[in-house]
Scaffold this motif. Structure first.
Motif, short mmCIF file in Angstrom:
data_model
loop_
_atom_site.label_atom_id
_atom_site.label_comp_id
_atom_site.label_asym_id
_atom_site.label_seq_id
_atom_site.Cartn_x
_atom_site.Cartn_y
_atom_site.Cartn_z
N ASN A 72 -3.09 -10.00 1.11
CA ASN A 72 -2.95 -9.10 2.26
C ASN A 72 -1.62 -9.32 2.97
O ASN A 72 -1.01 -8.36 3.46
N SER A 73 -1.17 -10.56 3.04
CA SER A 73 0.12 -10.84 3.67
C SER A 73 1.25 -10.18 2.89
O SER A 73 2.20 -9.64 3.48
N ARG A 74 1.16 -10.21 1.59
CA ARG A 74 2.19 -9.57 0.79
C ARG A 74 2.18 -8.06 0.99
O ARG A 74 3.24 -7.42 1.10
N PHE A 75 1.00 -7.47 1.06
CA PHE A 75 0.94 -6.02 1.33
C PHE A 75 1.46 -5.69 2.72
O PHE A 75 2.12 -4.66 2.92
N THR A 76 1.18 -6.53 3.70
CA THR A 76 1.75 -6.32 5.04
C THR A 76 3.27 -6.36 4.97
O THR A 76 3.96 -5.56 5.62
#
Length: 206
Positions: A72-76
């Protein structure tokens, strides 16, 4: 100057390494890129560390209100990026000085959707280019592509933005092997993959 690449640095309980990671990006030989630091609800002083590097390179700071995991951090980071190419660097690792230059030059020359490099200790082979899901997944399974790690690669931003089904899964449950998931889902989009037999990241074995 509009950035040609966005390098996403997720942070969770790795603040003691973050300054070294960001310094390695400030030392890059090619400068037309931005840094997107994603604070994944980390309890440390991530924002103050990031503020020390605002004069070195375009840098964005984004914080999750709670821990949401690496994927999720990478998608953010992708959502907050503005360049046509996106790379990832773990906050406890360091980019070698030609990390951005080598990957981005190859991307611009080849127009490949994914440009891959070696992880430290990876099998040294030849430079090659392949296209399509079956060819890329076969190359992974045969270790012709020697690393599943997302931080050894540069991706077209639109390719990562197209992974809506993976994003949905990531929002619903924790995924242990997020590098594997990113690269499988990218491969299924029938991209062109360019492999460079070079090590571009100083990986922290600790």
């Amino acid at each position: 100057m509009h950035p040609r690449a966005s390098i996403i640095v997720p942070v969770y309980r790795t603040e003691s390494y973050l300054a070294g990671c960001l310094q390695s990006l400030a030392n890059q030989t090619r400068k037309d890129f931005e840094i997107v630091v994603v604070d994944d609800g980390s309890p440390g002083n991530c924002q103050s560390i990031v503020s020390e590097f605002r004069s070195c390179s375009p840098i964005k700071y984004v914080r999750h209100s709670k821990n949401r995991g690496l994927l999720n951090s990478r998608f953010t980071g992708v959502d907050n990026s503005s360049a046509p190419y996106v790379g990832f660097l773990d906050s406890d690792d360091k980019a070698l000085p030609k990390f951005v230059e080598t990957l981005l030059n190859a991307a611009e020359y080849s127009n490949a959707d994914i440009i891959g490099s070696l992880a430290p200790g990876g099998k040294v082979g030849e430079r090659f280019e392949i296209r399509g899901a079956s060819a890329i997944l076969r190359a992974y399974s045969a270790d012709d592509i020697p690393s599943w790690s997302a931080w050894t690669k540069l991706y077209k931003r639109e390719l990562l933005r197209s992974l809506s089904s993976l994003r949905l899964i990531a929002n619903q449950k924790y995924i242990a092997h997020d590098d594997l998931a990113i690269n499988v889902y990218c491969a299924l989009k029938d991209p062109t993959y360019l492999h460079l037999p070079l090590v571009l990241v100083d990986y922290n074995v600790d």
